[in-house]
Motif scaffolding. Structure first.
Motif, PDB file in Angstrom:
ATOM      1  N   SER A  33      63.312 -39.323  56.359  1.00 29.53           N
ATOM      2  CA  SER A  33      63.985 -38.937  57.611  1.00 29.53           C
ATOM      3  C   SER A  33      63.804 -37.440  57.891  1.00 29.53           C
ATOM      4  O   SER A  33      63.680 -37.012  59.041  1.00 29.53           O
ATOM      5  CB  SER A  33      65.471 -39.296  57.548  1.00 29.53           C
ATOM      6  N   SER A  34      63.770 -36.627  56.813  1.00 27.96           N
ATOM      7  CA  SER A  34      63.570 -35.183  56.990  1.00 27.96           C
ATOM      8  C   SER A  34      62.154 -34.886  57.455  1.00 27.96           C
ATOM      9  O   SER A  34      61.931 -33.971  58.260  1.00 27.96           O
ATOM     10  CB  SER A  34      63.843 -34.441  55.673  1.00 27.96           C
ATOM     11  N   ILE A  35      61.188 -35.665  56.965  1.00 27.75           N
ATOM     12  CA  ILE A  35      59.793 -35.457  57.381  1.00 27.75           C
ATOM     13  C   ILE A  35      59.663 -35.670  58.890  1.00 27.75           C
ATOM     14  O   ILE A  35      58.994 -34.909  59.592  1.00 27.75           O
ATOM     15  CB  ILE A  35      58.860 -36.419  56.624  1.00 27.75           C
ATOM     16  N   PHE A  36      60.346 -36.716  59.408  1.00 29.27           N
ATOM     17  CA  PHE A  36      60.288 -37.000  60.851  1.00 29.27           C
ATOM     18  C   PHE A  36      60.788 -35.796  61.652  1.00 29.27           C
ATOM     19  O   PHE A  36      60.151 -35.358  62.609  1.00 29.27           O
ATOM     20  CB  PHE A  36      61.133 -38.229  61.191  1.00 29.27           C
ATOM     21  N   SER A  37      61.951 -35.262  61.265  1.00 21.13           N
ATOM     22  CA  SER A  37      62.537 -34.164  62.040  1.00 21.13           C
ATOM     23  C   SER A  37      61.744 -32.871  61.865  1.00 21.13           C
ATOM     24  O   SER A  37      61.532 -32.122  62.818  1.00 21.13           O
ATOM     25  CB  SER A  37      64.009 -33.961  61.648  1.00 21.13           C
ATOM     26  N   LEU A  38      61.264 -32.615  60.628  1.00 20.41           N
ATOM     27  CA  LEU A  38      60.488 -31.393  60.393  1.00 20.41           C
ATOM     28  C   LEU A  38      59.149 -31.435  61.135  1.00 20.41           C
ATOM     29  O   LEU A  38      58.700 -30.423  61.690  1.00 20.41           O
ATOM     30  CB  LEU A  38      60.249 -31.228  58.885  1.00 20.41           C
ATOM     31  N   ALA A  39      58.522 -32.619  61.144  1.00 16.84           N
ATOM     32  CA  ALA A  39      57.251 -32.765  61.853  1.00 16.84           C
ATOM     33  C   ALA A  39      57.443 -32.512  63.348  1.00 16.84           C
ATOM     34  O   ALA A  39      56.594 -31.894  64.005  1.00 16.84           O
ATOM     35  CB  ALA A  39      56.676 -34.147  61.604  1.00 16.84           C
TER      36      ALA A  39
END
Length: 465
Positions: A33-39
């Motif tokens: 979920s963090s990868i989605f927001s960071l991307a």
């Protein structure tokens, strides 16, 4: 300005150029979920491009695993036949419920034919290698075989979306930032190694609205609390009621217009009354008072209650111990055209006090107290008429901006009713229309807003009692 995790992702992409979110999550140990927001943040800053790729994933079902291990039903059938015809009954004893499936698929594949009660094989050397290979590798299976396995629910097919992140800019500042100064950083003077992230001190914190009751439900519950604080006991009854309690016991004649279909909702069927004494007393009350032949079958007809006074009638029919103070607050139903001031179902609050020496003045006093607690400080009374009370009174309350508004009807129960119920005391009763009262107190122009489900509107409404 890049965060520590953003720098980690860019550093990883610098080596790979392109990667999907799952790969980055696994390699960097960051939640997906963090990868989605960071991307998304990196895309907004122009460092990466986010794309989406659809992939098809096949999974073997439990039935598919079983067939892979034990063989297809038609395969087992051919083994049982061993190149020779066999009676269906004999095969059923050997194969059980699988026989029906086996014959069905074997006939579709032209492996067997049915002759009366016998199964005759058309071949003895059919192999199922194609189907089993497709179970193991559905991605490369022949489309016709794949469709067969899907229709037999031996495999499932799911479409998934993969987030692919492509690096656009390889140059970025790899400076670590800190968001807060700790005592350790100050003592060690390590804070000099970092840049401190800027804060927008004018930014508002996230808004998380709390759940709350619907304001009209809250209002109704607070009204009940007011009545209980004044010493009243809540009494409830069902929405479907016999005319006996909705009309007859309240001394409303059986030819009263309120009983007509345009004033009450009829319900199919008849009620049951076991209290013969009650029927006898009501019959006598009507025939002596109104001078007509009272019909018990009419009294047994069912209606959606048109007034919560029906609950008061049930209280009276139970011949309660004196003194008694009770109230009911619930829905009632009347045919009407729905508009800004009318509904076909709405709420009423009915109250009754049965007490020796209870006077009309006592009744006016309790009404004044109830409305004062609701928030209506000024009320006045006007003589009125209701079928089951004498004397009767209409109650008016003063609402800021509206002036005097009718609030309630009340009175002392007629002696005919008390005598029929064998109650040796006086009784005061009243009814208040709750929906219109709520409209006035909340300043609503449309009664339908009491049942609104608009979240923004509901969050603004507050009950003050």
């Amino acid at each position: 300005m890049l965060s520590e995790n953003e720098i980690k992702i860019l550093s990883y992409l610098k080596l790979k150029k392109k990667a999907n979110a799952e790969e980055i999550s696994k390699e960097l140990g960051l939640p997906l979920s963090s990868i989605f927001s960071l991307a998304k943040l990196l895309e907004e800053k122009g460092y990466v491009k986010i794309g989406e790729r659809k992939i098809i994933r096949f999974e073997l079902t439990e039935e598919g695993k079983k067939r892979l291990k034990e063989g297809f039903p038609e395969e087992i059938l051919l083994k049982e036949l061993n190149g020779q015809p066999s009676l269906i009954e004999d095969l059923k004893n050997k194969m059980g419920k699988d026989l029906e499936i086996a014959i069905s698929w074997a006939r579709k594949k032209n492996l067997v034919k049915i002759d009366q009660n016998r199964v005759i094989p058309n071949t003895s050397n059919y192999t199922f290698s194609t189907e089993k290979e497709a179970l193991l590798k559905p991605e490369s299976a022949d489309e016709k075989v794949l469709q067969e396995l899907l229709s037999r629910k031996l495999i499932t097919r799911k479409e998934e979306s993969k987030l692919e992140i492509t690096l656009l800019k390889e140059e970025f500042e790899e400076q670590n930032y800190i968001t807060q100064l700790t005592s350790e950083l100050l003592r060690s003077k390590d804070w000099k190694k970092y840049k401190i992230r800027e804060y927008n001190v004018e930014a508002l914190p996230p808004y998380f609205p709390l759940a709350k009751k619907h304001f009209f439900r809250d209002f109704i519950e607070k009204l009940k609390d007011v009545m209980k604080e004044l010493g009243f006991t809540e009494v409830n009854a069902g929405y479907i009621e016999m005319e006996l309690y909705n009309f007859d016991l309240l001394f409303q004649a059986q030819d009263h217009p309120a009983r007509e279909i345009h004033d009450s909702f009829r319900v199919d069927g008849l009620g049951k009354i076991d209290d013969e004494r009650l029927l006898k007393e009501i019959k006598e009350m009507h025939e002596k008072g109104w001078k007509y032949s009272w019909d018990p079958q009419i009294a047994k007809r069912l209606v959606l209650r048109s007034q919560t006074t029906a609950v008061t009638a049930r209280i009276l029919s139970s011949r309660p111990s004196v003194p008694f103070k009770g109230f009911s607050l619930g829905k009632v139903f009347r045919p009407d055209s729905i508009d800004a001031t009318h509904l076909i179902e709405f709420h009423q609050l009915d109250g009754v006090i049965i007490q020796k020496e209870f006077s009309f003045t006592d009744l006016l006093g309790i009404l004044r107290e109830i409305f004062y607690k609701i928030g209506i400080k000024e009320i006045k009374f006007k003589p009125g008429y209701f079928p089951f009370t004498e004397p009767s009174v209409e109650v008016y309350g003063k609402i800021e901006g509206l002036g005097w508004v009718e609030m309630s009807g009340a009175g002392l129960l007629r002696p005919e009713i008390l005598k029929a119920m064998d109650i040796d005391a006086n009784a005061g009763a009243w009814g208040i229309g709750i929906d219109r009262l709520a409209m006035l107190l909340f300043g609503l122009k449309d009664i339908r807003l009491l049942y609104a489900n608009d979240i923004d509107f509901l969050r603004k409404m507050k009950v003050r009692l």
